[in-house]
Design a protein around this motif. Structure first.
Motif, mmCIF file in Angstrom:
data_model
loop_
_atom_site.group_PDB
_atom_site.id
_atom_site.type_symbol
_atom_site.label_atom_id
_atom_site.label_comp_id
_atom_site.label_asym_id
_atom_site.label_seq_id
_atom_site.Cartn_x
_atom_site.Cartn_y
_atom_site.Cartn_z
ATOM 1 N N THR A 1 -27.001 4.393 42.700
ATOM 2 C CA THR A 1 -26.460 3.480 41.692
ATOM 3 C C THR A 1 -26.026 4.233 40.436
ATOM 4 N N GLU B 1 -24.166 3.190 27.429
ATOM 5 C CA GLU B 1 -24.709 3.725 28.682
ATOM 6 C C GLU B 1 -26.160 3.272 28.874
ATOM 7 N N THR C 1 -22.734 5.896 41.308
ATOM 8 C CA THR C 1 -21.663 4.902 41.410
ATOM 9 C C THR C 1 -21.195 4.452 40.031
ATOM 10 N N ASN C 2 -22.121 4.271 39.109
ATOM 11 C CA ASN C 2 -21.787 3.772 37.768
ATOM 12 C C ASN C 2 -21.511 4.882 36.755
ATOM 13 N N GLN C 3 -21.470 6.128 37.197
ATOM 14 C CA GLN C 3 -21.166 7.286 36.356
ATOM 15 C C GLN C 3 -22.071 7.360 35.134
ATOM 16 N N ILE D 1 -29.032 -1.596 35.537
ATOM 17 C CA ILE D 1 -29.270 -1.022 36.864
ATOM 18 C C ILE D 1 -30.743 -1.111 37.222
ATOM 19 N N SER E 1 -26.078 -0.058 30.442
ATOM 20 C CA SER E 1 -25.806 0.047 31.880
ATOM 21 C C SER E 1 -27.054 0.481 32.639
#
Length: 132
Positions: free
Chosen positions: A70, A38, A73-75, A45, A41
């Protein structure tokens, strides 16, 4: 006189100790994979927002809205978008998304993952080492 030759090596107790240590470290690694993935990610982002040429002209609130959208959207669950600081200093915008994750490992043993390389100046995708 009869002499016995002894075998040297690891006994069953030693093998079990080594297996227990390997199991503990494997468990730690398995538990740390989701927060670390995570983090990757989140870093991607934030770098995408920083590299976006439109971000230079946007206000802090517009950048915050883009971070919120964002993240949703990307959890992203480890870092709340409200914890990401977007501020302006000396005419430049900065994004500070540094955070840490504390997770229980075993009984009273916790692991702390500190992700402190998420401080960026808008327009420059290299992380800053110290706050401006």
């Amino acid at each position: 006189m009869i002499t016995r030759s002894r075998q040297h090596g690891m006994g069953i107790v030693g093998i079990l100790g080594v297996l227990a240590m390997l199991g503990f470290f494997a468990m730690c690694i398995i538990k740390m994979i989701p927060p670390y993935s995570e983090f990757i990610s989140i870093r991607d982002i934030v770098v995408d927002i920083v590299k976006d040429p439109e971000s230079v002209e946007k206000s802090s609130s517009e950048i915050r809205r883009k971070v919120d959208y964002t993240f949703n959207t990307n959890q992203i669950y480890e870092l709340n978008w409200k914890e990401v600081e977007v501020y302006r200093k000396k005419g430049k915008h900065y994004i500070d998304a540094r955070y840490e994750v504390r997770m229980p490992i075993l009984w009273r043993i916790d692991a702390v993952l500190k992700f402190d390389d998420l401080l960026f100046e808008i327009g420059d995708p290299t992380p800053l080492t110290t706050p401006p």
